[in-house]
Scaffold this active site. Structure first.
Site, PDB file in Angstrom:
ATOM      1  N   THR A 138      31.192  41.904  30.467  1.00  0.00           N
ATOM      2  CA  THR A 138      31.820  42.360  31.711  1.00  0.00           C
ATOM      3  C   THR A 138      31.624  43.864  31.796  1.00  0.00           C
ATOM      4  OG1 THR A 138      33.903  42.461  32.960  1.00  0.00           O
ATOM      5  CG2 THR A 138      34.097  42.585  30.568  1.00  0.00           C
TER       6      THR A 138
ATOM      7  N   ARG B 114      22.388  42.610  46.284  1.00  0.00           N
ATOM      8  CA  ARG B 114      22.545  42.984  44.868  1.00  0.00           C
ATOM      9  C   ARG B 114      23.036  41.782  44.042  1.00  0.00           C
ATOM     10  NH1 ARG B 114      26.909  43.456  40.787  1.00  0.00           N
ATOM     11  NH2 ARG B 114      26.386  45.227  39.475  1.00  0.00           N
ATOM     12  N   VAL B 115      22.360  41.546  42.936  1.00  0.00           N
ATOM     13  CA  VAL B 115      22.807  40.546  41.960  1.00  0.00           C
ATOM     14  C   VAL B 115      23.092  41.310  40.672  1.00  0.00           C
ATOM     15  CG1 VAL B 115      22.077  38.550  40.584  1.00  0.00           C
ATOM     16  CG2 VAL B 115      21.484  38.667  43.007  1.00  0.00           C
ATOM     17  N   GLY B 116      24.225  41.046  40.053  1.00  0.00           N
ATOM     18  CA  GLY B 116      24.584  41.738  38.814  1.00  0.00           C
ATOM     19  C   GLY B 116      24.076  41.004  37.594  1.00  0.00           C
ATOM     20  N   ASP B 117      24.657  41.347  36.460  1.00  0.00           N
ATOM     21  CA  ASP B 117      24.242  40.742  35.192  1.00  0.00           C
ATOM     22  C   ASP B 117      24.794  39.329  34.998  1.00  0.00           C
ATOM     23  OD1 ASP B 117      26.855  41.956  35.127  1.00  0.00           O
ATOM     24  OD2 ASP B 117      26.895  41.560  32.968  1.00  0.00           O
TER      25      ASP B 117
ATOM     26  N   THR C 270      34.966  40.577  35.612  1.00  0.00           N
ATOM     27  CA  THR C 270      34.245  39.304  35.681  1.00  0.00           C
ATOM     28  C   THR C 270      34.900  38.392  34.683  1.00  0.00           C
ATOM     29  OG1 THR C 270      32.096  40.208  36.289  1.00  0.00           O
ATOM     30  CG2 THR C 270      32.064  38.229  34.945  1.00  0.00           C
TER      31      THR C 270
ATOM     32  N   ASP D 120      29.530  47.240  33.890  1.00  0.00           N
ATOM     33  CA  ASP D 120      28.470  47.701  34.788  1.00  0.00           C
ATOM     34  C   ASP D 120      27.201  46.865  34.603  1.00  0.00           C
ATOM     35  OD1 ASP D 120      26.505  49.004  36.195  1.00  0.00           O
ATOM     36  OD2 ASP D 120      27.098  51.010  35.528  1.00  0.00           O
ATOM     37  N   GLY D 121      27.101  45.835  35.437  1.00  0.00           N
ATOM     38  CA  GLY D 121      26.021  44.870  35.292  1.00  0.00           C
ATOM     39  C   GLY D 121      24.649  45.438  35.602  1.00  0.00           C
TER      40      GLY D 121
END
Ligand code: SD4
Length: 344
Positions: free
Chosen positions: A257, A234-237, A206, A259-260
């Site tokens: 950056t 899915r939405v990450g961090d 990211t 594993d969100g």
């Protein structure tokens, strides 16, 4: 980390080796720092900050990565989800006002950081998601177009051929470690804590950026296409305030950056900025921000960068299998500089 850190510095175009201390580098402002060796993004933001605002610099830098599809993990044509679609997450935060704009699960619009800026500028909201975020973007003048490329279509078809592995479902049948769906809940639940996501340099990056202008005003931003083969929706961090990035006037900013799905449970960017507010150096703050994650998830993979408003910066990482590389440009660096940070 109390002991002096050995930071190897790679310089582009300039054959000089700089030495950095445990406290990172303190240099004059302005400062642009971002995750990974996304040096074109750093340079774009650097060029923008010469005449524009720190927010303009963040948008210019992250947009550069989106259009160049940095590592295939930022922008269109990367990280297809289970149905082969690329979706984008991004955010921008103004540390001076605490204004934020972010988008999650953005579909069919390439310039995610631009849409995040539009959420900040043209709404009183913080986060828009999915199809409705796309509708908003189109209303604001962004072009609707497919984000699929030959490359993302190939990644998706090899995943299907490989019985949908890797796969992020759990407690479903058929067994998601062996078969594609459709899935149904299975009767037994099992713990999944030791599972390690197949995250590495080339499939899961990211851009997270912090910019401090010459007067010490600061902001942060992110942009990503998330995680390959993710469950649709899915939405990450990256678009989550305090997880993907955070900035606070008079203190500094941080960005993450990795594993969100795990990081957003710990808000490492917020924690790093709070620790700088309490007097920690950016280096120490970055390290402290990932310690609770490692404690709960010993196989956690990720990194945090942090910078304060005086122009000092640092980074910490865990589980990458190699040092974490991040890019910096300030009047102290003769050109854009890539720094290697050994992981904890
Ligand atoms: C996510 N944190 O969506 C992002 C991806 C990433 O290095 O940063 N990978 O989980």
């Amino acid at each position: 980390m109390a002991a002096p850190m050995r930071l190897r510095v790679l310089l582009f175009d300039v054959a000089v080796l700089l030495c950095f201390s445990a406290n990172g580098s303190a240099g004059p402002l302005p400062l642009v720092i971002n995750t990974w060796p996304f040096t074109n993004a750093t340079l774009k933001a650097w060029s923008e900050i010469q005449t524009g605002s720190y927010l303009d610099a963040l948008v210019a830098g992250c947009s550069e990565c989106e259009s160049q599809q940095c590592d295939g993990t930022v922008g269109y044509g990367g990280s297809p989800d289970e149905i082969g679609e690329t979706t984008l997450d991004a955010m921008i935060m103004d540390g001076e006002t605490h204004d934020v704009g972010s988008v999650g699960d953005l579909r069919r619009v390439k310039n995610a950081i631009g849409v995040a800026r539009a959420v900040m500028d043209y709404t009183q909201h913080t986060l828009l998601v999915g199809e409705s975020a796309k509708d908003f973007a189109v209303e604001m003048g962004f072009k609707e177009e497919s984000l699929t490329t030959n490359r993302s279509a190939e990644i998706h078809s090899s995943w299907l051929q490989n019985k949908c592995q890797p796969n992020y479902r759990q407690n479903v049948s058929p067994d998601p470690t062996k078969s594609c769906g459709p899935y149904k809940p299975s009767s037994k639940l099992f713990t999944h804590r030791d599972f390690v996501k197949p995250i590495h340099r080339w499939n899961h990056d990211t851009i997270g950026m912090v910019v401090v202008d010459k007067d010490g005003k600061t902001g942060s931003g992110t942009s990503t296409n998330g995680l390959s083969h993710k469950v649709p929706g899915r939405v990450g961090d990256s678009p989550i305030v305090g997880a993907g990035s955070y900035a606070s006037g008079g203190v500094g900013g941080a960005a993450a950056t990795g594993d969100g799905d795990i990081m957003m449970r710990f808000l490492p960017s917020f924690n790093a900025v709070m620790m700088m507010a309490n007097g920690d150096t950016p280096q120490k703050a970055a390290e402290k921000s990932i310690m609770p994650i490692i404690k709960a998830y010993p196989k956690f993979v990720g990194a945090v960068i942090a910078a304060n408003t005086k122009g000092t910066y640092g980074a910490a990482c865990h589980g990458l299998g190699s040092p974490f590389k991040f890019s910096v440009r300030s009047p102290d660096t003769p050109t854009v500089t890539v720094i290697e940070q050994p992981c904890i």
